[in-house]
Motif scaffolding. Structure first.
Motif, PDB file in Angstrom:
ATOM      1  N   TYR A 246      21.319  57.389  55.235  1.00  0.00           N
ATOM      2  CA  TYR A 246      21.764  57.385  53.847  1.00  0.00           C
ATOM      3  C   TYR A 246      22.684  56.188  53.610  1.00  0.00           C
ATOM      4  N   VAL A 247      22.854  55.856  52.361  1.00  0.00           N
ATOM      5  CA  VAL A 247      23.681  54.708  51.997  1.00  0.00           C
ATOM      6  C   VAL A 247      25.111  55.179  51.751  1.00  0.00           C
ATOM      7  N   GLU A 248      26.046  54.612  52.483  1.00  0.00           N
ATOM      8  CA  GLU A 248      27.457  54.953  52.279  1.00  0.00           C
ATOM      9  C   GLU A 248      27.850  54.668  50.824  1.00  0.00           C
ATOM     10  N   GLY A 249      28.450  55.655  50.195  1.00  0.00           N
ATOM     11  CA  GLY A 249      28.882  55.478  48.805  1.00  0.00           C
ATOM     12  C   GLY A 249      27.854  55.931  47.788  1.00  0.00           C
ATOM     13  N   ASP A 250      26.594  56.140  48.229  1.00  0.00           N
ATOM     14  CA  ASP A 250      25.575  56.648  47.305  1.00  0.00           C
ATOM     15  C   ASP A 250      25.550  58.165  47.431  1.00  0.00           C
ATOM     16  N   ARG A 251      26.073  58.830  46.440  1.00  0.00           N
ATOM     17  CA  ARG A 251      26.251  60.274  46.530  1.00  0.00           C
ATOM     18  C   ARG A 251      24.916  61.020  46.596  1.00  0.00           C
ATOM     19  N   VAL A 252      23.878  60.457  45.944  1.00  0.00           N
ATOM     20  CA  VAL A 252      22.574  61.124  45.921  1.00  0.00           C
ATOM     21  C   VAL A 252      21.949  61.141  47.311  1.00  0.00           C
ATOM     22  N   SER A 253      21.860  59.974  47.950  1.00  0.00           N
ATOM     23  CA  SER A 253      21.208  59.922  49.268  1.00  0.00           C
ATOM     24  C   SER A 253      22.032  60.667  50.317  1.00  0.00           C
ATOM     25  N   THR A 254      23.366  60.618  50.201  1.00  0.00           N
ATOM     26  CA  THR A 254      24.223  61.344  51.150  1.00  0.00           C
ATOM     27  C   THR A 254      23.972  62.847  51.044  1.00  0.00           C
ATOM     28  N   ALA A 255      23.944  63.359  49.814  1.00  0.00           N
ATOM     29  CA  ALA A 255      23.718  64.791  49.610  1.00  0.00           C
ATOM     30  C   ALA A 255      22.315  65.200  50.059  1.00  0.00           C
ATOM     31  N   PHE A 256      21.318  64.358  49.766  1.00  0.00           N
ATOM     32  CA  PHE A 256      19.937  64.658  50.147  1.00  0.00           C
ATOM     33  C   PHE A 256      19.810  64.728  51.666  1.00  0.00           C
ATOM     34  N   ALA A 535      14.210  59.595  39.819  1.00  0.00           N
ATOM     35  CA  ALA A 535      14.161  58.543  38.798  1.00  0.00           C
ATOM     36  C   ALA A 535      15.232  58.757  37.734  1.00  0.00           C
ATOM     37  N   ALA A 536      15.663  60.009  37.570  1.00  0.00           N
ATOM     38  CA  ALA A 536      16.696  60.307  36.577  1.00  0.00           C
ATOM     39  C   ALA A 536      18.085  60.434  37.194  1.00  0.00           C
ATOM     40  N   SER A 537      18.206  60.094  38.493  1.00  0.00           N
ATOM     41  CA  SER A 537      19.466  60.365  39.198  1.00  0.00           C
ATOM     42  C   SER A 537      20.362  59.148  39.403  1.00  0.00           C
ATOM     43  N   ASN A 538      19.861  57.934  39.099  1.00  0.00           N
ATOM     44  CA  ASN A 538      20.641  56.703  39.282  1.00  0.00           C
ATOM     45  C   ASN A 538      21.016  56.433  40.739  1.00  0.00           C
ATOM     46  N   THR A 539      20.181  56.840  41.683  1.00  0.00           N
ATOM     47  CA  THR A 539      20.449  56.546  43.089  1.00  0.00           C
ATOM     48  C   THR A 539      20.297  55.055  43.375  1.00  0.00           C
ATOM     49  N   MET A 540      21.108  54.543  44.316  1.00  0.00           N
ATOM     50  CA  MET A 540      21.026  53.154  44.743  1.00  0.00           C
ATOM     51  C   MET A 540      20.394  53.024  46.121  1.00  0.00           C
ATOM     52  N   ASP A 541      20.076  54.162  46.751  1.00  0.00           N
ATOM     53  CA  ASP A 541      19.445  54.138  48.071  1.00  0.00           C
ATOM     54  C   ASP A 541      18.067  53.480  47.952  1.00  0.00           C
ATOM     55  N   PRO A 542      17.752  52.459  48.781  1.00  0.00           N
ATOM     56  CA  PRO A 542      16.481  51.737  48.618  1.00  0.00           C
ATOM     57  C   PRO A 542      15.248  52.622  48.797  1.00  0.00           C
ATOM     58  N   VAL A 543      15.316  53.599  49.716  1.00  0.00           N
ATOM     59  CA  VAL A 543      14.169  54.484  49.943  1.00  0.00           C
ATOM     60  C   VAL A 543      13.972  55.406  48.739  1.00  0.00           C
ATOM     61  N   LEU A 544      15.050  56.037  48.300  1.00  0.00           N
ATOM     62  CA  LEU A 544      14.938  56.969  47.172  1.00  0.00           C
ATOM     63  C   LEU A 544      14.630  56.236  45.867  1.00  0.00           C
ATOM     64  N   ALA A 546      12.842  53.514  45.604  1.00  0.00           N
ATOM     65  CA  ALA A 546      11.413  53.190  45.633  1.00  0.00           C
ATOM     66  C   ALA A 546      10.577  54.422  45.296  1.00  0.00           C
ATOM     67  N   ARG A 547      11.006  55.591  45.801  1.00  0.00           N
ATOM     68  CA  ARG A 547      10.296  56.818  45.463  1.00  0.00           C
ATOM     69  C   ARG A 547      10.447  57.145  43.979  1.00  0.00           C
ATOM     70  N   SER A 548      11.582  56.752  43.396  1.00  0.00           N
ATOM     71  CA  SER A 548      11.795  56.969  41.961  1.00  0.00           C
ATOM     72  C   SER A 548      10.695  56.306  41.143  1.00  0.00           C
ATOM     73  N   ARG A 549      10.302  55.100  41.583  1.00  0.00           N
ATOM     74  CA  ARG A 549       9.250  54.382  40.852  1.00  0.00           C
ATOM     75  C   ARG A 549       7.929  55.145  40.891  1.00  0.00           C
ATOM     76  N   SER A 550       7.648  55.779  42.042  1.00  0.00           N
ATOM     77  CA  SER A 550       6.384  56.518  42.153  1.00  0.00           C
ATOM     78  C   SER A 550       6.402  57.773  41.279  1.00  0.00           C
ATOM     79  N   GLU A 551       7.606  58.283  40.968  1.00  0.00           N
ATOM     80  CA  GLU A 551       7.703  59.456  40.103  1.00  0.00           C
ATOM     81  C   GLU A 551       7.267  59.162  38.668  1.00  0.00           C
ATOM     82  N   LEU A 552       7.464  57.916  38.243  1.00  0.00           N
ATOM     83  CA  LEU A 552       7.184  57.572  36.845  1.00  0.00           C
ATOM     84  C   LEU A 552       5.744  57.896  36.465  1.00  0.00           C
ATOM     85  N   LYS A 553       4.829  57.654  37.388  1.00  0.00           N
ATOM     86  CA  LYS A 553       3.423  57.936  37.126  1.00  0.00           C
ATOM     87  C   LYS A 553       3.220  59.409  36.774  1.00  0.00           C
ATOM     88  N   TRP A 554       3.864  60.299  37.552  1.00  0.00           N
ATOM     89  CA  TRP A 554       3.623  61.732  37.361  1.00  0.00           C
ATOM     90  C   TRP A 554       4.353  62.268  36.139  1.00  0.00           C
TER      91      TRP A 554
END
Length: 587
Positions: A246-256, A535-544, A546-554
């Motif tokens: 996880y990315v230090e300081g990114d609350r979304v990726s840390t919690a995930f 995609a709606a969470s404002n995560t800065m983690d590069p993995v998450l 990138a996955r945010s972009r794939s969510e847009l399609k669905w």
């Protein structure tokens, strides 16, 4: 540290069955395994028996009922079997001979009994049994991979003697899924050989696929136990989608990351006895041969860059509550597959309506402790909570049905009936009767129902009522509360159905099937809610990200073609817990 999943032909059995709840990655891991084995020079066939199969999406080539060679992967072929079509064919085979002899209500009930998930699953078994027991087919391939495996319930039904008798065609003992094996008596030997192949650990491996989250792991544990009971012991557990860092300081990726670690630490003990493998949470969609080849290796895949729009501003939960709240009373039903967050969404809607000053009754089939966990002890406003115990309701319903049958069927018939009553439809019917009682007592308030019946269940109850009227014994068969509720659910002025899904392929496909099922019962969902969106969470983690972009399609698929109205809920850093936090979710 858990070993990374890396299939290889010398260690793989001839038959591999991938199983797990929707959305855990069965199809993608099965396809990646097929590509890997074919790349080793083996002849491989991958077969999907999933009614919502997306083999063609993963391989990016049209795949039908005929064997299709996969381009750029020498030795790999694929087939999309259609269990829905197979189910329709033998539904007609069973019911057809009676259409000119029996009254329409009885025909309607027979047809609906043969329209449930159990029937489709047995139709799927019929399809792949034909492959498993065909020497010409099995000798042609080194490995045959099946995307989706039969449940223990299906296999137990197949092993009961009464499954092959006329009992299935003339039983009249309740609104269950009786009859899924009707008309297949001539295939008893075929099925027996298929079950033998499944139980042979030298021939078959069952790959239990799970996400590293509590709900998926519980489902994997249930499947493992059911399959073990019928002799399918050669199992391995594949944890798919584990975030590696996880990315230090990114609350979304840390919690995930931490939530996944907690789920794995607390997984059911029986699962820990299985050989366990892991696959990482990857920043790309698993579609196309290049992506599938990358999955089992530490390689990077070039990603297309897409701008992430501010989804959280475009589709908000408060719009759902605002619109529903314009009424004075009504029924709100949240529906969707397990693990999509129905309980949280139902609780949030209930809190939102209570905050608007409405009297609200929230009822659920989840354990009381879970509802208490979600809402906390301090319930504010005019909000009443209740909990329906599905186990108690099912036992009461089973007792009622078996009591009626006990004097008219033999010991084998009762054994079959008992197994049939373990189907998902039985629980839906039993729980729905309890829901109907709650709604019947709350005519001046909103009733929010967490987990609602499918269109199949509603039609089954409707057909049963017409059937019992035909036999002049309607009294006591279908409760008055159910009779009153069925028309109410079809009235858009009184009822709002909310489908909850995730911004991923399989959950969206399954939600779409659920909507089609409801359409058969003349029910149209008011809203779709796309839950847990990165995609709606404002995560800065590069993995998450990138996955945010794939969510847009669905999200686009849902908003432009599936739903009348859409709301999107961001992935929550903290689990929505307590009245105040649920209230903030609605803002």
């Amino acid at each position: 540290m858990t070993k990374r999943f890396q299939p290889s032909s010398p260690n793989a059995t001839p038959y591999l069955f991938f199983t797990g709840k929707g959305g855990v990655g069965k199809t993608s891991t099965a396809c990646a395994t097929a590509v890997t084995l074919a790349d080793e020079g083996r002849q491989v066939l991958i077969v999907s028996t999933d009614p919502a199969s997306n083999l063609q999406d993963v391989f990016e080539v049209e795949i039908g009922y005929e064997t299709t060679l996969i381009p750029n992967v020498p030795g790999l072929s694929a087939i999309n079997l259609d269990p829905e079509e197979a189910a329709a064919a033998y539904r007609e085979k069973v019911v057809g001979p009676y259409k000119d002899k029996l009254p329409a209500p009885i025909i309607a009930q027979m047809e609906e009994q043969l329209s449930g998930a159990c029937t489709v699953e047995i139709a799927a078994f019929d399809e792949f049994a034909s492959i498993l027991t065909n020497p010409e087919r099995t000798n042609e391939y080194d490995h045959i991979i099946f995307d989706t495996a039969p449940t223990g319930h299906t296999l137990r039904l197949l092993q009961l003697p009464t499954a092959w008798s006329s009992f299935l065609e003339d039983s009249t003992h309740g609104a269950s899924c009786l009859g899924p094996l009707s008309g297949l008596g001539e295939k008893k030997e075929l099925y027996s050989e298929a079950v033998k192949a499944l139980s042979n650990s030298e021939q078959t491996t069952l790959v239990l696929v799970s996400r590293p989250d509590a709900s998926a792991l519980q489902e994997a544990n249930r499947a493992a136990n059911e399959l073990r009971q019928v002799g399918l012991t050669n199992q391995l557990l594949l944890i798919n989608g584990k975030l590696q860092s996880y990315v230090e300081g990114d609350r979304v990726s840390t919690a995930f990351y931490q939530r996944q670690e907690t789920a794995l630490t607390n997984m059911p003990k029986q699962l820990t006895t299985l050989t366990m493998y892991e696959l990482p949470y990857v920043p790309y969609q698993l579609t196309g041969i290049a992506a599938l080849r990358t999955l089992f290796h530490d390689q990077q895949l070039e990603q297309r860059s897409e701008e992430i729009c501010d989804i959280a501003e475009n589709y908000v939960l408060k719009d759902v509550i605002k619109q529903v709240g314009t009424k004075k009373k009504g029924v709100i039903m949240t529906m969707g597959k397990g693990g999509v967050g129905k309980t949280t969404v139902a609780a949030a809607i209930a809190v939102g309506l209570a905050e608007l000053g409405h009297s609200v009754h929230l009822t659920t089939t989840d354990p009381a402790a879970h509802l208490s966990y979600v809402l906390g002890k301090q319930v504010q406003g005019d909000l009443i909570l209740s909990r329906i115990d599905p186990k108690a309701e099912v036992e009461a319903y089973k007792h009622e049905v078996l009591s009626k049958a006990s004097g008219t069927v033999d010991e084998n018939g009762l054994a079959y009936l008992e197994e049939d009553l373990k189907s998902p439809c039985t629980e839906e019917i039993a729980v729905f009767r309890a829901f109907a009682d709650v709604v019947n007592k709350a005519n001046d308030s909103f009733v929010v129902i967490d987990t609602a019946p499918t269109g199949h269940t509603l039609l089954l109850l409707d057909a049963a009522q017409a059937y019992h009227k035909e036999l002049e014994r309607a009294s006591g068969e279908v409760p008055e509360s159910v009779l009153k509720l069925l028309p109410r659910l079809r009235n858009k002025q009184e009822t709002d159905v909310v489908i909850v899904t995730l911004p991923e392929a399989t959950p969206v496909h399954e939600a779409s099937r659920l909507q089609d099922d409801l359409a058969r019962a003349d029910i149209t969902p008011s809203w779709w809610i796309v839950n847990q969106s990165f995609a709606a969470s404002n995560t800065m983690d590069p993995v998450l990200k990138a996955r945010s972009r794939s969510e847009l399609k669905w999200i686009q698929v849902v908003s432009s073609g599936k739903a009348n109205q859409v709301a999107v809920i961001p992935w929550q850093i903290e689990l929505a817990k307590g009245y105040e936090q649920l209230k903030s979710l609605t803002k």
